[in-house]
Design an enzyme around this catalytic site. Sequence first.
Site, PDB file in Angstrom:
ATOM      1  N   SER A  28      67.443  59.466  59.045  1.00 48.74           N
ATOM      2  CA  SER A  28      66.493  60.581  58.986  1.00 48.74           C
ATOM      3  C   SER A  28      66.410  61.161  57.586  1.00 48.74           C
ATOM      4  CB  SER A  28      66.962  61.709  59.910  1.00 48.74           C
ATOM      5  OG  SER A  28      67.145  61.241  61.209  1.00 48.74           O
ATOM      6  N   HIS A  34      61.948  54.700  59.998  1.00 48.51           N
ATOM      7  CA  HIS A  34      62.389  55.930  60.653  1.00 48.51           C
ATOM      8  C   HIS A  34      61.502  56.272  61.854  1.00 48.51           C
ATOM      9  CE1 HIS A  34      62.873  60.570  60.347  1.00 48.51           C
ATOM     10  NE2 HIS A  34      63.680  60.077  61.269  1.00 48.51           N
ATOM     11  N   GLU A  86      58.056  56.618  59.904  1.00 52.01           N
ATOM     12  CA  GLU A  86      58.078  56.651  58.430  1.00 52.01           C
ATOM     13  C   GLU A  86      58.620  55.326  57.914  1.00 52.01           C
ATOM     14  OE1 GLU A  86      58.880  60.928  56.494  1.00 52.01           O
ATOM     15  OE2 GLU A  86      60.477  60.273  57.820  1.00 52.01           O
ATOM     16  N   ASN A 101      61.269  65.145  57.789  1.00 51.02           N
ATOM     17  CA  ASN A 101      62.363  66.115  57.880  1.00 51.02           C
ATOM     18  C   ASN A 101      62.345  67.159  56.778  1.00 51.02           C
ATOM     19  OD1 ASN A 101      63.722  65.678  60.369  1.00 51.02           O
ATOM     20  ND2 ASN A 101      64.274  63.658  59.582  1.00 51.02           N
TER      21      ASN A 101
HETATM   22  N1  LIG Z   1      68.198  62.253  67.188  1.00 50.45           N
HETATM   23  C1  LIG Z   1      66.986  62.228  66.648  1.00 50.45           C
HETATM   24  O1  LIG Z   1      66.079  63.007  67.015  1.00 50.45           O
HETATM   25  C2  LIG Z   1      66.680  61.226  65.563  1.00 50.45           C
HETATM   26  C3  LIG Z   1      65.345  60.991  65.216  1.00 50.45           C
HETATM   27  C4  LIG Z   1      65.069  60.041  64.239  1.00 50.45           C
HETATM   28  C5  LIG Z   1      66.122  59.369  63.609  1.00 50.45           C
HETATM   29  N2  LIG Z   1      67.404  59.644  63.973  1.00 50.45           N
HETATM   30  C6  LIG Z   1      68.477  58.910  63.291  1.00 50.45           C
HETATM   31  O2  LIG Z   1      68.908  57.846  64.138  1.00 50.45           O
HETATM   32  C7  LIG Z   1      70.306  57.607  63.931  1.00 50.45           C
HETATM   33  C8  LIG Z   1      71.031  57.693  65.255  1.00 50.45           C
HETATM   34  O3  LIG Z   1      70.808  58.968  65.833  1.00 50.45           O
HETATM   35  P1  LIG Z   1      70.989  59.207  67.406  1.00 50.45           P
HETATM   36  O4  LIG Z   1      70.331  60.497  67.708  1.00 50.45           O
HETATM   37  O5  LIG Z   1      70.633  57.989  68.175  1.00 50.45           O
HETATM   38  O6  LIG Z   1      72.590  59.424  67.480  1.00 50.45           O
HETATM   39  P2  LIG Z   1      73.541  59.224  68.742  1.00 50.45           P
HETATM   40  O7  LIG Z   1      74.719  60.066  68.453  1.00 50.45           O
HETATM   41  O8  LIG Z   1      72.801  59.413  70.016  1.00 50.45           O
HETATM   42  O9  LIG Z   1      73.942  57.671  68.653  1.00 50.45           O
HETATM   43  C9  LIG Z   1      74.627  57.091  67.587  1.00 50.45           C
HETATM   44  C10 LIG Z   1      75.299  55.820  68.113  1.00 50.45           C
HETATM   45  O10 LIG Z   1      75.851  55.080  67.011  1.00 50.45           O
HETATM   46  C11 LIG Z   1      77.082  54.533  67.435  1.00 50.45           C
HETATM   47  N3  LIG Z   1      77.845  54.204  66.233  1.00 50.45           N
HETATM   48  C12 LIG Z   1      78.404  55.064  65.348  1.00 50.45           C
HETATM   49  N4  LIG Z   1      78.953  54.370  64.324  1.00 50.45           N
HETATM   50  C13 LIG Z   1      78.711  53.050  64.591  1.00 50.45           C
HETATM   51  C14 LIG Z   1      78.998  51.839  63.897  1.00 50.45           C
HETATM   52  N5  LIG Z   1      79.647  51.836  62.730  1.00 50.45           N
HETATM   53  N6  LIG Z   1      78.595  50.658  64.441  1.00 50.45           N
HETATM   54  C15 LIG Z   1      77.938  50.650  65.614  1.00 50.45           C
HETATM   55  N7  LIG Z   1      77.627  51.752  66.302  1.00 50.45           N
HETATM   56  C16 LIG Z   1      78.015  52.937  65.800  1.00 50.45           C
HETATM   57  C17 LIG Z   1      77.701  55.609  68.327  1.00 50.45           C
HETATM   58  O11 LIG Z   1      78.696  55.068  69.174  1.00 50.45           O
HETATM   59  C18 LIG Z   1      76.470  56.110  69.076  1.00 50.45           C
HETATM   60  O12 LIG Z   1      76.260  55.387  70.267  1.00 50.45           O
HETATM   61  C19 LIG Z   1      70.763  58.607  62.871  1.00 50.45           C
HETATM   62  O13 LIG Z   1      70.676  58.014  61.607  1.00 50.45           O
HETATM   63  C20 LIG Z   1      69.733  59.726  63.010  1.00 50.45           C
HETATM   64  O14 LIG Z   1      69.581  60.492  61.856  1.00 50.45           O
HETATM   65  C21 LIG Z   1      67.714  60.538  64.943  1.00 50.45           C
END
Ligand SMILES: NC(=O)c1ccc[n+]([C@@H]2O[C@H](COP(=O)([O-])OP(=O)(O)OC[C@H]3O[C@@H](n4cnc5c(N)ncnc54)[C@H](O)[C@@H]3O)[C@@H](O)[C@H]2O)c1
Length: 300
Positions: free
Chosen positions: A119, A140, A152, A190
């Site tokens: 993000s 993204h 994005e 963001n």
């Molecule tokens: N939450 C949102 O609204 C949103 C929107 C757009 C982008 N993002 C981005 O997406 C990414 C994930 O966010 P999310 O909301 O899905 O988080 P989340 O906490 O729901 O999931 C993250 C997952 O990654 C896994 N993980 C962590 N380290 C790891 C590794 N080294 N190898 C494999 N798996 C690993 C965790 O076990 C978890 O299941 C982040 O970079 C976040 O910024 C999030």
Amino acid sequence: MIPKIVGVVGAGQMGSGIAQVLAEAGLGVLLYDSVPRQVEQGLDAIRLRLEKRAAKGDFPEEGMQDAVHRVIGVKTLKEFHDAEFIIEAVVEDAAEKKKLFAWLADIVDASTLLASNTSSIPITELAAVTRHPENVIGFHFMNPPFLMPGIEVVRGLLTSDATFAAARELARHLGKEVVVSKDRAGFVVNRILMPMINEAVMLVGEGTASIEDIDRGGLACLNHPMGPLALSDTIGNDTTHHILSVMQQEHGERFRPAPLLTRLVEAGMFGRKTSAGFYEWQGNSIQRVNPRVLEFRDAG
Ligand SMILES: NC(=O)c1ccc[n+]([C@@H]2O[C@H](COP(=O)([O-])OP(=O)(O)OC[C@H]3O[C@@H](n4cnc5c(N)ncnc54)[C@H](O)[C@@H]3O)[C@@H](O)[C@H]2O)c1
């Protein structure tokens, strides 16, 4: 060329949603998470959502099972060797993402494209740990990926024209509207969204208005589909905090996370995914304001 097999790393809310979007578009998907239970939960969530979509007539019933079966959970990253395009959606932490990209760079062949769903973290920084930074791109998705029309696409300083064109083609194949951003922390979306959420948290901390009224302001006065505090709970307050911190490093104090947001993260109140944040949640439904938050009010 559209890849036949896409690897998705991280099966949390974004990874499982991204895997679904890819499968709906006819692509084979390999889904990996360092916590195996997350893969199981991610696969279950995809099946349930696709069944619901088919039942509502939003996705063809006859193609539904095929789409479900196109997503395969894998136990090790080594199984990604055939993936032509890999999207990481692990925690928003530069060190974690860099470790992963360095590891992937050793497994995949020289033509595999590595995309980050980050993000906020600059793509050039992530690409620097790989052997082929020209193959790395920001991809993204918005939350939830299967509903939100925009994506994005972010070019790192060393991203090649071919990688950029391939990512754009894939995004269009997935039916997404592309927003192109240069590689500045927080990109475009963001930079716009996070100051609003952070300011809403400041309002809670100052006691200017109740949590319900602040969110009502977003809903009824700004015509947003969700209030800013409910949105932060949905994004994950941990993720909101990570994003603001990355932007603070690059753009300065105006992105410093509100102290109350920091307290919530320290308390493990990440929002919907931990059932408590600004609100208490049951699944996807808000139950009530989290009374513990009101105790932190003076934290500003
Ligand atoms: N939450 C949102 O609204 C949103 C929107 C757009 C982008 N993002 C981005 O997406 C990414 C994930 O966010 P999310 O909301 O899905 O988080 P989340 O906490 O729901 O999931 C993250 C997952 O990654 C896994 N993980 C962590 N380290 C790891 C590794 N080294 N190898 C494999 N798996 C690993 C965790 O076990 C978890 O299941 C982040 O970079 C976040 O910024 C999030």
